[in-house]
Motif scaffolding. Structure first.
Motif, short mmCIF file in Angstrom:
data_model
loop_
_atom_site.label_atom_id
_atom_site.label_comp_id
_atom_site.label_asym_id
_atom_site.label_seq_id
_atom_site.Cartn_x
_atom_site.Cartn_y
_atom_site.Cartn_z
N ASP A 41 0.83 -1.21 0.00
CA ASP A 41 0.00 0.00 0.00
C ASP A 41 0.86 1.26 0.00
N VAL A 42 1.89 1.28 0.85
CA VAL A 42 2.77 2.45 0.96
C VAL A 42 3.48 2.70 -0.37
N VAL A 43 4.06 1.67 -0.94
CA VAL A 43 4.83 1.83 -2.17
C VAL A 43 3.95 2.37 -3.30
N PHE A 44 2.76 1.79 -3.48
CA PHE A 44 1.91 2.26 -4.57
C PHE A 44 1.44 3.70 -4.35
N ASP A 45 1.12 4.07 -3.10
CA ASP A 45 0.74 5.46 -2.83
C ASP A 45 1.92 6.40 -3.01
N GLU A 46 3.11 5.98 -2.61
CA GLU A 46 4.30 6.83 -2.77
C GLU A 46 4.62 7.07 -4.24
N CYS A 47 4.29 6.12 -5.10
CA CYS A 47 4.53 6.31 -6.54
C CYS A 47 3.73 7.49 -7.08
N ASP A 48 2.56 7.74 -6.48
CA ASP A 48 1.72 8.87 -6.91
C ASP A 48 2.39 10.22 -6.65
N THR A 49 3.26 10.28 -5.64
CA THR A 49 3.91 11.54 -5.28
C THR A 49 5.43 11.46 -5.48
N LEU A 50 5.88 10.50 -6.28
CA LEU A 50 7.31 10.28 -6.45
C LEU A 50 8.03 11.52 -6.98
N GLU A 51 7.51 12.16 -8.00
CA GLU A 51 8.17 13.34 -8.57
C GLU A 51 8.31 14.44 -7.52
N GLU A 52 7.25 14.71 -6.78
CA GLU A 52 7.30 15.74 -5.74
C GLU A 52 8.32 15.37 -4.66
N SER A 53 8.36 14.10 -4.27
CA SER A 53 9.30 13.64 -3.25
C SER A 53 10.75 13.80 -3.72
N ARG A 104 11.93 15.87 -6.00
CA ARG A 104 12.28 17.29 -6.08
C ARG A 104 12.55 17.88 -4.69
N ALA A 105 11.77 17.46 -3.70
CA ALA A 105 11.91 18.00 -2.35
C ALA A 105 13.04 17.32 -1.57
N GLY A 106 13.43 16.12 -1.99
CA GLY A 106 14.47 15.39 -1.27
C GLY A 106 13.96 14.69 -0.03
N ARG A 107 12.65 14.57 0.09
CA ARG A 107 12.02 13.88 1.22
C ARG A 107 10.63 13.45 0.78
N PRO A 108 10.00 12.51 1.50
CA PRO A 108 8.66 12.08 1.11
C PRO A 108 7.68 13.25 1.10
N ALA A 109 6.81 13.30 0.12
CA ALA A 109 5.81 14.37 0.01
C ALA A 109 4.80 14.29 1.16
N VAL A 110 4.53 13.08 1.62
CA VAL A 110 3.58 12.88 2.72
C VAL A 110 4.30 12.10 3.82
N HIS A 111 4.28 12.62 5.05
CA HIS A 111 4.89 11.91 6.18
C HIS A 111 4.10 10.63 6.44
N MET A 112 4.81 9.59 6.79
CA MET A 112 4.20 8.28 7.01
C MET A 112 3.04 8.34 8.00
N HIS A 113 3.19 9.06 9.11
CA HIS A 113 2.12 9.13 10.11
C HIS A 113 0.88 9.81 9.54
N SER A 114 1.08 10.84 8.74
CA SER A 114 -0.05 11.52 8.09
C SER A 114 -0.75 10.57 7.12
N TRP A 115 0.04 9.80 6.37
CA TRP A 115 -0.51 8.85 5.42
C TRP A 115 -1.33 7.79 6.15
N LEU A 116 -0.78 7.23 7.24
CA LEU A 116 -1.48 6.20 8.00
C LEU A 116 -2.81 6.70 8.54
N THR A 117 -2.81 7.95 9.01
CA THR A 117 -4.04 8.54 9.55
C THR A 117 -5.05 8.80 8.45
N ALA A 118 -4.62 9.44 7.36
CA ALA A 118 -5.53 9.78 6.27
C ALA A 118 -6.14 8.54 5.62
N ARG A 119 -5.37 7.48 5.50
CA ARG A 119 -5.85 6.26 4.85
C ARG A 119 -6.46 5.26 5.85
#
Length: 185
Positions: A34-46, A48-63
């Motif tokens: 689940d994490v890998v497929f969702d992270e692919c959606d924001t891969l370009e943003e991540s 460019r920023a040099g870090r995940p676009a969405v923090h893991m804890h925020s992702w776990l809560t939102a999903r």
């Protein structure tokens, strides 16, 4: 393993891949897929920023994935707690803080090795259904306690002899997290 009319799992995959098996890692595979497929959606943003676009804890809560994540971490710890505890330098230690070990299994394994060790499991204040059950069935009495807080949010961690941060180390961007267990002094 080949059977007369089909293929069948050998003992190792049966233990680790089938849901319902005590040593199943199916929850680990499920949450990380689940994490890998969702992270692919924001891969370009991540990237460019040099870090995940969405923090893991925020992702776990939102999903609403905290229960699945806790089940996965428990499954992984069930298979590795003994090995981790065997590698922790417990001689002379009286207290242990287990940072992010919501299931309590690493702290429990350390307390089983060192019969006078007291441990606190320091976790985020999210629902944790299996910690109390793990602690009550572990045979370590009241030597393992649960403490809620957020170290990133500046909650303080009590003074201790040992600090265990594996596998949460990437969540803490501060010096001194280079080892899995850090001995004070």
């Amino acid at each position: 393993q080949r059977c007369p009319s089909a293929l069948a799992n050998s003992a190792s995959p049966t233990r680790s891949l089938l849901r319902g098996s005590r040593d199943s890692l199916a929850d680990v595979i499920g949450i990380w897929t689940d994490v890998v497929f969702d992270e692919c959606d924001t891969l370009e943003e991540s990237l460019r920023a040099g870090r995940p676009a969405v923090h893991m804890h925020s992702w776990l809560t939102a999903r609403e994935k905290w229960p699945a994540f806790n089940a996965a971490m428990t499954a992984f710890a069930r298979s590795s707690a003994g090995v981790v505890a065997a590698a922790v330098p417990l001689e002379g230690a009286h207290t242990l803080i287990d940072v992010g070990g919501s299931h309590g299994l690493y702290a429990i394994a350390c307390c089983r090795r060192a019969l006078t060790l007291l441990a606190s499991v320091f976790v985020l204040p999210v629902p944790i259904d299996n910690t109390a059950a793990n602690e009550s069935s572990a045979g370590v009495g009241t030597r393992v306690t649960l403490r809620y807080g957020d170290l990133v949010g500046r909650d303080t961690c009590p003074v201790t002899d040992l600090l265990r941060v594996f596998p949460q180390r990437p969540a803490f961007n501060c010096p001194g997290n280079e080892q899995n267990a850090v001995r004070r002094g």
